[in-house]
Enzyme design. Structure first.
Site, PDB file in Angstrom:
ATOM      1  N   CYS A 198      -2.653  -2.660  -1.959  1.00 53.20           N
ATOM      2  CA  CYS A 198      -3.944  -3.085  -1.393  1.00 53.20           C
ATOM      3  C   CYS A 198      -4.311  -4.420  -2.048  1.00 53.20           C
ATOM      4  CB  CYS A 198      -5.017  -2.010  -1.583  1.00 53.20           C
ATOM      5  SG  CYS A 198      -5.369  -1.586  -3.301  1.00 53.20           S
ATOM      6  N   ASN A 234      -5.817  -3.183  -6.179  1.00 56.88           N
ATOM      7  CA  ASN A 234      -5.077  -2.102  -6.839  1.00 56.88           C
ATOM      8  C   ASN A 234      -5.983  -1.259  -7.738  1.00 56.88           C
ATOM      9  OD1 ASN A 234      -2.264  -1.718  -9.165  1.00 56.88           O
ATOM     10  ND2 ASN A 234      -2.690  -0.529  -7.349  1.00 56.88           N
ATOM     11  N   CYS A 282      -8.696   0.690  -5.836  1.00 53.40           N
ATOM     12  CA  CYS A 282      -9.287   1.706  -4.951  1.00 53.40           C
ATOM     13  C   CYS A 282      -8.233   2.376  -4.077  1.00 53.40           C
ATOM     14  CB  CYS A 282     -10.389   1.095  -4.069  1.00 53.40           C
ATOM     15  SG  CYS A 282     -11.824   0.518  -5.005  1.00 53.40           S
ATOM     16  N   SER A 286      -4.851   1.657  -3.024  1.00 49.24           N
ATOM     17  CA  SER A 286      -3.432   1.919  -3.333  1.00 49.24           C
ATOM     18  C   SER A 286      -3.225   2.860  -4.522  1.00 49.24           C
ATOM     19  CB  SER A 286      -2.625   0.620  -3.472  1.00 49.24           C
ATOM     20  OG  SER A 286      -3.058  -0.167  -4.531  1.00 49.24           O
ATOM     21  N   ASP A 290     -11.303  -1.077   3.291  1.00 45.38           N
ATOM     22  CA  ASP A 290     -11.661  -1.351   1.900  1.00 45.38           C
ATOM     23  C   ASP A 290     -13.005  -0.683   1.580  1.00 45.38           C
ATOM     24  OD1 ASP A 290     -12.328  -2.447  -0.524  1.00 45.38           O
ATOM     25  OD2 ASP A 290     -11.907  -4.526   0.059  1.00 45.38           O
TER      26      ASP A 290
END
Ligand code: 4NP
Length: 173
Positions: A26, A29, A31, A33, A144
């Site tokens: 993401c 790194n 939240c 992934s 996100d």
């Protein structure tokens, strides 16, 4: 290349490999992934299959290098039984050698990965997470949650549980 093609090609390419090496990616790194990393590891562990998998995560950005996952993500994940202890790191070119499948959470992550992929073979390893998500046709990416409330984190976990279960079954056919 259409959606099912990339997913099917990844499954076909990896079905015969005794070790499945998967990297979730993401932006930060902290939240999405690392949550995907924890969910996938839990699925594999529950099936006693951890020796056959190498699972990691990374961010296209380097703002959070060394950080634990976002506190909100750790809390929401812990409620579902996932203990997220990953330390953030940035994606590097050697990841394209070290992993067989590199899974971006959204289109921006995908573009950034394709830009740094050194070869067409490396580019072919990049398959978006949404290709394994079938709980709702509303999601063509994992949104996100950073500027969202609790629902944003819960939605990410719902999408990741759905997608990671499908990914596990795809690679074990
Ligand atoms: P992630 O979420 O990409 O799912 O880890 C974000 C974390 C941090 C930032 C953006 C997204 N940030 O801008 O710091």
């Amino acid at each position: 290349m259409n959606k099912d093609n990339k997913r099917a090609q990844a499954a076909a390419r990896m079905a015969a490999s005794p070790i499945k090496r998967v990297l979730f990616v993401c932006l930060g790194n902290i939240c999405r992934s690392p949550a995907a990393n924890g969910v996938m590891q839990a699925i594999v562990d529950a099936r006693g299959d951890s020796a056959a998998w190498v699972i990691d995560s990374a961010g296209t950005g380097d703002y959070h290098t060394g950080d634990l996952p976002d506190r909100r993500m750790r809390i929401h994940a812990a409620r579902r039984g996932y203990d997220l202890t990953h330390r953030a790191r940035q994606v590097r070119e050697s990841d394209f050698d070290d992993f067989d499948l590199i899974i971006p959470m959204d289109a921006s992550n995908e573009r950034n990965l394709l830009r740094i992929a050194p070869t067409p073979e490396a580019q072919a390893k990049v398959v978006p997470m949404a290709q394994w998500i079938d709980m709702s046709s509303r999601y063509d990416h994992v949104p996100d949650p950073y500027y969202e409330g609790a629902e944003g984190f819960e939605l990410v976990l719902d999408l990741l549980e759905n997608g990671c279960n499908n990914l596990y079954h795809d690679l074990n056919k």
